[in-house]
Design a protein around this motif. Structure first.
Motif, PDB file in Angstrom:
ATOM      1  N   GLY A 114     -11.535 -18.686  63.160  1.00  0.00           N
ATOM      2  CA  GLY A 114     -10.232 -18.680  63.898  1.00  0.00           C
ATOM      3  C   GLY A 114      -9.793 -17.795  64.789  1.00  0.00           C
ATOM      4  N   LEU A 115      -8.736 -17.878  65.426  1.00  0.00           N
ATOM      5  CA  LEU A 115      -8.593 -16.743  66.805  1.00  0.00           C
ATOM      6  C   LEU A 115      -7.998 -15.374  65.840  1.00  0.00           C
ATOM      7  CD1 LEU A 115      -7.878 -15.714  69.435  1.00  0.00           C
ATOM      8  CD2 LEU A 115      -5.652 -17.104  69.323  1.00  0.00           C
ATOM      9  N   ASP A 116      -8.783 -14.294  66.235  1.00  0.00           N
ATOM     10  CA  ASP A 116      -8.388 -13.072  65.751  1.00  0.00           C
ATOM     11  C   ASP A 116      -7.032 -12.748  65.679  1.00  0.00           C
ATOM     12  OD1 ASP A 116      -8.680 -10.246  65.193  1.00  0.00           O
ATOM     13  OD2 ASP A 116     -10.369 -10.060  66.273  1.00  0.00           O
ATOM     14  N   LEU A 117      -6.324 -12.285  64.632  1.00  0.00           N
ATOM     15  CA  LEU A 117      -5.022 -11.968  64.804  1.00  0.00           C
ATOM     16  C   LEU A 117      -4.532 -10.836  65.857  1.00  0.00           C
ATOM     17  CD1 LEU A 117      -2.229 -11.945  63.131  1.00  0.00           C
ATOM     18  CD2 LEU A 117      -3.040 -10.235  61.993  1.00  0.00           C
ATOM     19  N   ALA A 118      -5.533 -10.059  65.797  1.00  0.00           N
ATOM     20  CA  ALA A 118      -5.488  -8.829  67.180  1.00  0.00           C
ATOM     21  C   ALA A 118      -5.412  -9.409  68.481  1.00  0.00           C
ATOM     22  CB  ALA A 118      -6.289  -7.654  66.970  1.00  0.00           C
ATOM     23  N   HIS A 119      -5.874 -10.692  68.731  1.00  0.00           N
ATOM     24  CA  HIS A 119      -5.926 -11.305  69.796  1.00  0.00           C
ATOM     25  C   HIS A 119      -4.997 -12.424  69.952  1.00  0.00           C
ATOM     26  CE1 HIS A 119     -10.270  -9.857  71.326  1.00  0.00           C
ATOM     27  NE2 HIS A 119      -9.495  -8.914  70.486  1.00  0.00           N
ATOM     28  N   GLY A 120      -3.901 -12.543  69.253  1.00  0.00           N
ATOM     29  CA  GLY A 120      -2.901 -13.547  69.240  1.00  0.00           C
ATOM     30  C   GLY A 120      -2.904 -14.490  68.063  1.00  0.00           C
ATOM     31  N   GLY A 170      -4.776 -22.423  67.744  1.00  0.00           N
ATOM     32  CA  GLY A 170      -3.287 -22.207  67.601  1.00  0.00           C
ATOM     33  C   GLY A 170      -3.102 -20.604  67.318  1.00  0.00           C
ATOM     34  N   ALA A 171      -1.725 -20.283  67.713  1.00  0.00           N
ATOM     35  CA  ALA A 171      -1.551 -18.723  67.956  1.00  0.00           C
ATOM     36  C   ALA A 171      -0.062 -18.570  67.542  1.00  0.00           C
ATOM     37  CB  ALA A 171      -2.348 -18.303  69.335  1.00  0.00           C
ATOM     38  N   SER A 172      -0.005 -17.147  67.634  1.00  0.00           N
ATOM     39  CA  SER A 172       1.412 -16.555  67.494  1.00  0.00           C
ATOM     40  C   SER A 172       1.779 -15.940  68.848  1.00  0.00           C
ATOM     41  CB  SER A 172       1.570 -15.566  66.475  1.00  0.00           C
ATOM     42  OG  SER A 172       1.122 -16.076  65.370  1.00  0.00           O
ATOM     43  N   ALA A 199       2.401 -24.332  65.353  1.00  0.00           N
ATOM     44  CA  ALA A 199       3.634 -23.697  65.215  1.00  0.00           C
ATOM     45  C   ALA A 199       4.398 -23.264  66.127  1.00  0.00           C
ATOM     46  CB  ALA A 199       3.238 -22.613  64.008  1.00  0.00           C
ATOM     47  N   HIS A 200       3.948 -22.523  67.215  1.00  0.00           N
ATOM     48  CA  HIS A 200       4.529 -21.960  68.300  1.00  0.00           C
ATOM     49  C   HIS A 200       5.035 -23.062  69.221  1.00  0.00           C
ATOM     50  CE1 HIS A 200       5.502 -17.759  68.405  1.00  0.00           C
ATOM     51  NE2 HIS A 200       4.959 -17.688  67.232  1.00  0.00           N
ATOM     52  N   THR A 201       4.116 -24.003  69.505  1.00  0.00           N
ATOM     53  CA  THR A 201       4.137 -24.786  70.776  1.00  0.00           C
ATOM     54  C   THR A 201       4.578 -26.293  70.428  1.00  0.00           C
ATOM     55  OG1 THR A 201       1.859 -25.007  70.507  1.00  0.00           O
ATOM     56  CG2 THR A 201       2.719 -23.427  72.243  1.00  0.00           C
ATOM     57  N   ALA A 202       4.798 -26.556  69.183  1.00  0.00           N
ATOM     58  CA  ALA A 202       5.346 -28.013  68.786  1.00  0.00           C
ATOM     59  C   ALA A 202       6.332 -28.503  69.777  1.00  0.00           C
ATOM     60  CB  ALA A 202       5.640 -27.883  67.414  1.00  0.00           C
ATOM     61  N   GLY A 203       7.319 -28.099  69.954  1.00  0.00           N
ATOM     62  CA  GLY A 203       8.341 -28.438  71.183  1.00  0.00           C
ATOM     63  C   GLY A 203       7.791 -28.766  72.311  1.00  0.00           C
ATOM     64  N   LEU A 204       7.005 -27.918  72.667  1.00  0.00           N
ATOM     65  CA  LEU A 204       6.541 -28.226  74.159  1.00  0.00           C
ATOM     66  C   LEU A 204       5.464 -29.092  74.280  1.00  0.00           C
ATOM     67  CD1 LEU A 204       5.972 -24.372  74.579  1.00  0.00           C
ATOM     68  CD2 LEU A 204       7.236 -25.616  76.169  1.00  0.00           C
ATOM     69  N   ILE A 205       4.814 -29.451  73.048  1.00  0.00           N
ATOM     70  CA  ILE A 205       3.664 -30.418  72.886  1.00  0.00           C
ATOM     71  C   ILE A 205       4.459 -31.930  72.842  1.00  0.00           C
ATOM     72  CG2 ILE A 205       2.012 -31.473  71.424  1.00  0.00           C
ATOM     73  CD1 ILE A 205       1.026 -28.589  70.962  1.00  0.00           C
TER      74      ILE A 205
END
Ligand code: PLP
Length: 433
Positions: A114-120, A170-172, A199-205
């Motif tokens: 997964g994408l590193d927490l410290a990288h988003g 996916g990211a925060s 989670a963050h981009t669901a509306g944009l998608i």
């Protein structure tokens, strides 16, 4: 709402103060939004009284005929919104949606990339303090120091090395879009499941202003309260349902189950008990709102606003992670300004500007201090702000950050924030219920 006022003045007055805070602050937390009155009304109803373990037509409780109708409407609207084969609208939150995905596709000890927490990334993508990093074996990819972007060649190298059972996207706090086709190729090459946490981009998608993960990913999770602008909650979707041929949850009958069946079981009884029917009703209301053309207009405005915000910060000499944004947020690296995220967040808070301190990639500060702030536009765009107001927002933030200890300037900015908020009224009723 009179009963609350008289029965429990302490809670009533606290809610009133929170409504007042929301009315007169710049809410710039990237994961927040302002749900409509209709969404909030659906949540404050008799549906909160109903137990409905199971799924429509297959419940463990009587009296579910009305809530069946509501959950079916929510599912049908969500499927239409995303062009999905299947959805589950019961997850109480983004984190519980993700728990059900792990339970479906991974055995304890297997590897997630997964994408590193410290990288988003997000806690539920393998952080050592979260169940995902405690029960499963996490490996991470990150962004490049020079570009702030994910390099797909590096993701591939890492995947070939660690041979994950599942890859998460996916990211925060990642201001760029994802290359789902490239992730799909990598997942195919190493035989991994591909999961997108939007989670963050669901509306944009949903509005089609960002790339669509559904054709590429095996499973997609989301929250419903961020850019999607619904009630606080989660959801899981599948673009094209398939037989669970890899059999991660062994079929009990002779028949191989579909992924959708496995995921349904993983939500209930796997990770949750009774669904929150009042929240599911509110999700249905939000999905119907999101199906309207005005929602697409809103998401287009979100993109324009984030871009306007990024431009002003760059003009003023701030360094932005990835040098800009393609979505609803920017990540400001404050190191060149000699500030930490903690100092910035606290000074802005005093000026009624709400942002959150955030690690930037390759941060040398701790998560409690950080070198950055994350600024998101979804909530204030709902409120009616367009590019002009966001340019003003950036200027006011800059004034505070230039003098974070100067209370006179902070007082003046707070006055300007209040005045601009008053031009765009939000909730009229004192507790907006
Ligand atoms: C990418 C991502 N996934 C999952 C979650 C968890 O959502 P929740 O707070 O509803 O559990 C978040 C929340 O910020 C998130 O950003």
């Amino acid at each position: 709402m009179n009963s609350l006022q008289f029965q429990d003045p302490a809670i009533f007055s606290a809610i009133k103060r929170e409504t007042e805070r929301q009315n007169h602050n710049f809410e710039l937390i990237a994961s927040e939004n302002f749900a409509s009155k209709a969404v909030m009304e659906a949540m404050g109803t008799t549906l909160t009284n109903k137990y409905a373990e199971g799924y429509p037509g297959k419940r463990y409780y009587g009296g579910c005929e009305v809530v069946d109708e509501i959950e079916d409407l929510a599912r049908e609207r969500a499927k239409r919104l995303y062009g999905a084969d299947w959805v589950n609208v019961q997850p109480h939150s983004g984190a519980t949606a993700n728990a059900a995905i792990y339970l479906s596709f991974m055995k304890p000890g297997e590897t997630l990339l997964g994408l590193d927490l410290a990288h988003g990334g997000h806690l539920t993508h393998g952080s050592p303090v979260n169940f995902s990093g405690i029960i499963y074996h996490p490996e991470f990819y990150g962004v490049e120091e020079a570009t702030g972007r994910i390099d797909m060649n590096k993701v591939r190298e890492k995947a070939l090395k660690v041979r994950p059972k599942m890859i998460s996207i996916g990211a925060s706090a990642y201001p760029r879009d994802f290359d789902y086709a490239a992730f799909r190729d990598i997942a195919n090459e190493v035989g991994a499941f591909l999961w997108m946490d939007m989670a963050h981009t669901a509306g944009l998608i949903a509005a089609g202003v960002l790339n669509d993960p559904l054709p590429y990913c095996d499973v997609i999770s989301t929250t419903t309260h961020k850019t999607l602008r619904g009630p606080r909650g989660g959801m899981i979707l599948i673009g094209k349902d398939k037989e669970n041929s890899l059999g991660y949850i062994a079929p009990k009958s002779g028949r191989t189950k579909l992924w959708s069946e496995v995921l349904d079981t993983s939500v209930f009884p796997g990770t949750q008990g009774g669904p929150l029917m009042h929240v599911i009703a509110a999700k249905a209301v939000a999905f119907e709102e999101a199906l309207k053309p005005s929602f697409t207009d809103y998401q287009k405005q979100v993109i324009r606003n984030a871009s306007a915000l990024a431009d002003v910060f760059k003009e003023k000499g701030y360094k932005l992670v990835s040098d800009g944004t393609e979505n609803h947020l920017i990540l400001v690296d404050l190191r060149s300004k000699g500030l930490t995220g903690k100092i910035a967040e606290e000074a802005l808070d005093r000026a009624s500007i709400t942002v959150n301190k955030n690690m930037v990639p390759f941060d040398t500060e701790s998560p409690f201090v950080t070198s950055g702030i994350r600024i998101g536009v979804p909530a204030m765009t709902t409120r009616g702000f367009s590019e002009e107001e966001f340019r003003r927002v950036a200027e006011l933030i800059d004034r505070v950050l230039m003098s974070p200890d100067n209370e006179e300037i902070i007082d003046m900015v707070r006055g300007d924030v209040r005045a601009l908020c008053n031009e765009f009224p939000l909730y009229e009723s004192s507790i907006a219920g």
